[in-house]
Design a protein around this motif. Structure first.
Motif, PDB file in Angstrom:
ATOM      1  N   CYS A  78     -43.825 -66.217  77.862  1.00  0.00           N
ATOM      2  CA  CYS A  78     -43.790 -64.854  78.395  1.00  0.00           C
ATOM      3  C   CYS A  78     -45.134 -64.474  79.013  1.00  0.00           C
ATOM      4  CB  CYS A  78     -43.427 -63.885  77.275  1.00  0.00           C
ATOM      5  SG  CYS A  78     -43.177 -62.201  77.834  1.00  0.00           S
ATOM      6  N   GLN A  79     -46.222 -64.852  78.361  1.00  0.00           N
ATOM      7  CA  GLN A  79     -47.544 -64.517  78.893  1.00  0.00           C
ATOM      8  C   GLN A  79     -47.828 -65.273  80.196  1.00  0.00           C
ATOM      9  OE1 GLN A  79     -50.287 -65.236  75.709  1.00  0.00           O
ATOM     10  NE2 GLN A  79     -49.859 -63.280  74.724  1.00  0.00           N
ATOM     11  N   VAL A  80     -47.506 -66.543  80.252  1.00  0.00           N
ATOM     12  CA  VAL A  80     -47.731 -67.329  81.467  1.00  0.00           C
ATOM     13  C   VAL A  80     -46.851 -66.804  82.600  1.00  0.00           C
ATOM     14  CG1 VAL A  80     -47.466 -69.616  82.507  1.00  0.00           C
ATOM     15  CG2 VAL A  80     -48.511 -69.392  80.255  1.00  0.00           C
ATOM     16  N   GLU A  81     -45.579 -66.551  82.291  1.00  0.00           N
ATOM     17  CA  GLU A  81     -44.664 -66.028  83.307  1.00  0.00           C
ATOM     18  C   GLU A  81     -45.125 -64.659  83.807  1.00  0.00           C
ATOM     19  OE1 GLU A  81     -40.064 -64.541  83.815  1.00  0.00           O
ATOM     20  OE2 GLU A  81     -40.702 -65.364  81.900  1.00  0.00           O
ATOM     21  N   GLY A  82     -45.536 -63.793  82.899  1.00  0.00           N
ATOM     22  CA  GLY A  82     -46.014 -62.466  83.287  1.00  0.00           C
ATOM     23  C   GLY A  82     -47.250 -62.537  84.163  1.00  0.00           C
ATOM     24  N   PHE A  83     -48.187 -63.423  83.804  1.00  0.00           N
ATOM     25  CA  PHE A  83     -49.392 -63.582  84.611  1.00  0.00           C
ATOM     26  C   PHE A  83     -49.046 -64.053  86.014  1.00  0.00           C
ATOM     27  CE2 PHE A  83     -52.753 -66.266  86.337  1.00  0.00           C
ATOM     28  CZ  PHE A  83     -53.806 -65.371  86.347  1.00  0.00           C
ATOM     29  N   LEU A  84     -48.181 -65.071  86.119  1.00  0.00           N
ATOM     30  CA  LEU A  84     -47.811 -65.613  87.428  1.00  0.00           C
ATOM     31  C   LEU A  84     -47.037 -64.597  88.261  1.00  0.00           C
ATOM     32  CD1 LEU A  84     -46.807 -69.283  86.540  1.00  0.00           C
ATOM     33  CD2 LEU A  84     -48.880 -68.490  87.684  1.00  0.00           C
ATOM     34  N   ARG A  85     -46.194 -63.798  87.613  1.00  0.00           N
ATOM     35  CA  ARG A  85     -45.413 -62.785  88.341  1.00  0.00           C
ATOM     36  C   ARG A  85     -46.285 -61.639  88.840  1.00  0.00           C
ATOM     37  NH1 ARG A  85     -40.113 -63.503  88.582  1.00  0.00           N
ATOM     38  NH2 ARG A  85     -39.159 -64.837  87.030  1.00  0.00           N
ATOM     39  N   GLU A  86     -47.396 -61.383  88.188  1.00  0.00           N
ATOM     40  CA  GLU A  86     -48.313 -60.349  88.663  1.00  0.00           C
ATOM     41  C   GLU A  86     -49.313 -60.899  89.677  1.00  0.00           C
ATOM     42  OE1 GLU A  86     -48.523 -57.015  88.052  1.00  0.00           O
ATOM     43  OE2 GLU A  86     -46.586 -57.282  87.082  1.00  0.00           O
ATOM     44  N   PHE A  87     -49.771 -62.118  89.465  1.00  0.00           N
ATOM     45  CA  PHE A  87     -50.818 -62.709  90.292  1.00  0.00           C
ATOM     46  C   PHE A  87     -50.312 -63.121  91.671  1.00  0.00           C
ATOM     47  CE2 PHE A  87     -53.138 -66.493  91.737  1.00  0.00           C
ATOM     48  CZ  PHE A  87     -54.434 -66.005  91.754  1.00  0.00           C
ATOM     49  N   SER A  88     -49.230 -63.902  91.711  1.00  0.00           N
ATOM     50  CA  SER A  88     -48.820 -64.513  92.979  1.00  0.00           C
ATOM     51  C   SER A  88     -48.245 -63.555  94.022  1.00  0.00           C
ATOM     52  CB  SER A  88     -47.852 -65.664  92.766  1.00  0.00           C
ATOM     53  OG  SER A  88     -47.285 -65.705  91.551  1.00  0.00           O
ATOM     54  N   PRO A  89     -47.402 -62.581  93.690  1.00  0.00           N
ATOM     55  CA  PRO A  89     -46.900 -61.722  94.780  1.00  0.00           C
ATOM     56  C   PRO A  89     -47.998 -60.900  95.441  1.00  0.00           C
ATOM     57  CG  PRO A  89     -45.536 -61.457  92.833  1.00  0.00           C
ATOM     58  CD  PRO A  89     -46.707 -62.284  92.441  1.00  0.00           C
ATOM     59  N   PHE A  90     -48.933 -60.383  94.657  1.00  0.00           N
ATOM     60  CA  PHE A  90     -50.016 -59.600  95.253  1.00  0.00           C
ATOM     61  C   PHE A  90     -50.861 -60.483  96.164  1.00  0.00           C
ATOM     62  CE2 PHE A  90     -54.282 -57.857  95.426  1.00  0.00           C
ATOM     63  CZ  PHE A  90     -54.016 -56.575  95.870  1.00  0.00           C
ATOM     64  N   MET A  91     -51.147 -61.695  95.704  1.00  0.00           N
ATOM     65  CA  MET A  91     -51.946 -62.599  96.521  1.00  0.00           C
ATOM     66  C   MET A  91     -51.205 -62.962  97.816  1.00  0.00           C
ATOM     67  SD  MET A  91     -53.789 -66.098  95.445  1.00  0.00           S
ATOM     68  CE  MET A  91     -55.537 -65.918  95.662  1.00  0.00           C
ATOM     69  N   SER A  92     -49.909 -63.194  97.747  1.00  0.00           N
ATOM     70  CA  SER A  92     -49.125 -63.507  98.951  1.00  0.00           C
ATOM     71  C   SER A  92     -49.163 -62.358  99.950  1.00  0.00           C
ATOM     72  CB  SER A  92     -47.669 -63.785  98.583  1.00  0.00           C
ATOM     73  OG  SER A  92     -47.551 -64.971  97.881  1.00  0.00           O
ATOM     74  N   ILE A  93     -48.961 -61.146  99.467  1.00  0.00           N
ATOM     75  CA  ILE A  93     -48.958 -59.983 100.356  1.00  0.00           C
ATOM     76  C   ILE A  93     -50.341 -59.765 100.956  1.00  0.00           C
ATOM     77  CG2 ILE A  93     -48.709 -57.461 100.404  1.00  0.00           C
ATOM     78  CD1 ILE A  93     -46.449 -57.864  98.320  1.00  0.00           C
ATOM     79  N   LEU A  95     -52.728 -61.998 101.465  1.00  0.00           N
ATOM     80  CA  LEU A  95     -53.037 -63.052 102.436  1.00  0.00           C
ATOM     81  C   LEU A  95     -52.186 -62.929 103.698  1.00  0.00           C
ATOM     82  CD1 LEU A  95     -53.602 -66.067 100.042  1.00  0.00           C
ATOM     83  CD2 LEU A  95     -55.317 -64.791 101.319  1.00  0.00           C
ATOM     84  N   ALA A  96     -50.953 -62.457 103.573  1.00  0.00           N
ATOM     85  CA  ALA A  96     -50.139 -62.210 104.767  1.00  0.00           C
ATOM     86  C   ALA A  96     -50.757 -61.089 105.600  1.00  0.00           C
ATOM     87  CB  ALA A  96     -48.713 -61.858 104.371  1.00  0.00           C
ATOM     88  N   THR A  97     -51.267 -60.072 104.926  1.00  0.00           N
ATOM     89  CA  THR A  97     -51.961 -58.996 105.632  1.00  0.00           C
ATOM     90  C   THR A  97     -53.232 -59.521 106.292  1.00  0.00           C
ATOM     91  OG1 THR A  97     -51.089 -57.425 104.023  1.00  0.00           O
ATOM     92  CG2 THR A  97     -52.940 -56.687 105.361  1.00  0.00           C
ATOM     93  N   SER A  98     -53.938 -60.389 105.609  1.00  0.00           N
ATOM     94  CA  SER A  98     -55.142 -60.986 106.185  1.00  0.00           C
ATOM     95  C   SER A  98     -54.805 -61.811 107.428  1.00  0.00           C
ATOM     96  CB  SER A  98     -55.841 -61.884 105.161  1.00  0.00           C
ATOM     97  OG  SER A  98     -56.283 -61.135 104.068  1.00  0.00           O
ATOM     98  N   THR A  99     -53.680 -62.510 107.404  1.00  0.00           N
ATOM     99  CA  THR A  99     -53.251 -63.276 108.574  1.00  0.00           C
ATOM    100  C   THR A  99     -52.969 -62.340 109.749  1.00  0.00           C
ATOM    101  OG1 THR A  99     -52.277 -64.935 107.110  1.00  0.00           O
ATOM    102  CG2 THR A  99     -51.583 -64.978 109.403  1.00  0.00           C
ATOM    103  N   ALA A 100     -52.328 -61.201 109.465  1.00  0.00           N
ATOM    104  CA  ALA A 100     -52.057 -60.228 110.529  1.00  0.00           C
ATOM    105  C   ALA A 100     -53.360 -59.656 111.090  1.00  0.00           C
ATOM    106  CB  ALA A 100     -51.169 -59.113 109.997  1.00  0.00           C
ATOM    107  N   VAL A 101     -54.313 -59.355 110.219  1.00  0.00           N
ATOM    108  CA  VAL A 101     -55.609 -58.829 110.670  1.00  0.00           C
ATOM    109  C   VAL A 101     -56.320 -59.875 111.514  1.00  0.00           C
ATOM    110  CG1 VAL A 101     -57.902 -58.099 109.890  1.00  0.00           C
ATOM    111  CG2 VAL A 101     -55.863 -57.185 108.789  1.00  0.00           C
ATOM    112  N   LEU A 102     -56.295 -61.123 111.079  1.00  0.00           N
ATOM    113  CA  LEU A 102     -56.930 -62.204 111.828  1.00  0.00           C
ATOM    114  C   LEU A 102     -56.312 -62.344 113.221  1.00  0.00           C
ATOM    115  CD1 LEU A 102     -58.876 -64.700 111.784  1.00  0.00           C
ATOM    116  CD2 LEU A 102     -56.873 -65.999 111.078  1.00  0.00           C
ATOM    117  N   CYS A 103     -55.000 -62.325 113.292  1.00  0.00           N
ATOM    118  CA  CYS A 103     -54.335 -62.431 114.599  1.00  0.00           C
ATOM    119  C   CYS A 103     -54.691 -61.242 115.486  1.00  0.00           C
ATOM    120  CB  CYS A 103     -52.823 -62.524 114.418  1.00  0.00           C
ATOM    121  SG  CYS A 103     -52.298 -64.066 113.656  1.00  0.00           S
ATOM    122  N   TYR A 104     -54.753 -60.053 114.913  1.00  0.00           N
ATOM    123  CA  TYR A 104     -55.119 -58.876 115.695  1.00  0.00           C
ATOM    124  C   TYR A 104     -56.547 -58.995 116.214  1.00  0.00           C
ATOM    125  CZ  TYR A 104     -56.704 -54.222 116.848  1.00  0.00           C
ATOM    126  OH  TYR A 104     -57.256 -53.161 117.485  1.00  0.00           O
TER     127      TYR A 104
END
Length: 143
Positions: A78-93, A95-104
């Motif tokens: 539960c702790q590992v799953e909770g950490f991964l579920r909090e860590f990875s979506p925020f990082m994905s969003i 970095l996707a925003t960073s990619t958009a800023v870079l392209c702009y």
């Protein structure tokens, strides 16, 4: 998984979770392989996309953990799953925003060769965006 939701008791949920997670893992692995097969002068945008693929792969690992049969040591899962579920979506969003800023910044800098766009460094931007996203994701996941 939230308390009271067992995938074992609902085979249709278990199968749909298995299919979606499998496709997500395949997509992340395919993007990673495509990155390493790209020609050697890899762009900053490709490096950001690789990091997005790896963070999505971590989220898929969290889905796999939720589908594992539960043993006596449920707290660790539960702790590992909770950490991964909090860590990875925020990082994905982030970095996707960073990619958009870079392209702009790149397209805006090429169209208007003004003073501020001449000093934009893609490498510094990549390091800063990855560092900030890692620190912010860790902070949110631990807090």
């Amino acid at each position: 998984m939230s308390p009271g939701n067992d995938l074992d008791k609902h085979p249709s949920l278990y199968i749909s979770n298995l299919v979606a997670t499998g496709l997500s893992v395949l997509g992340s692995v395919w993007m990673t392989i495509a990155y390493f097969r790209a020609p050697t002068p890899r762009t900053t945008a490709l490096k950001l996309i690789l990091r997005i693929a790896l963070s999505d792969l971590l989220y898929s690992v969290a889905n796999v953990i939720s589908a594992l049969p539960k043993s006596e040591d449920v707290n660790t899962y539960c702790q590992v799953e909770g950490f991964l579920r909090e860590f990875s979506p925020f990082m994905s969003i982030f970095l996707a925003t960073s990619t958009a800023v870079l392209c702009y910044k790149e397209s805006h800098g090429r169209l208007n060769m003004n003073r501020s766009s001449k000093f934009f460094s893609q490498t510094r931007f990549l390091l800063k965006s990855f560092g900030i996203s890692a620190i912010a994701s860790l902070t949110l996941a631990v807090a």
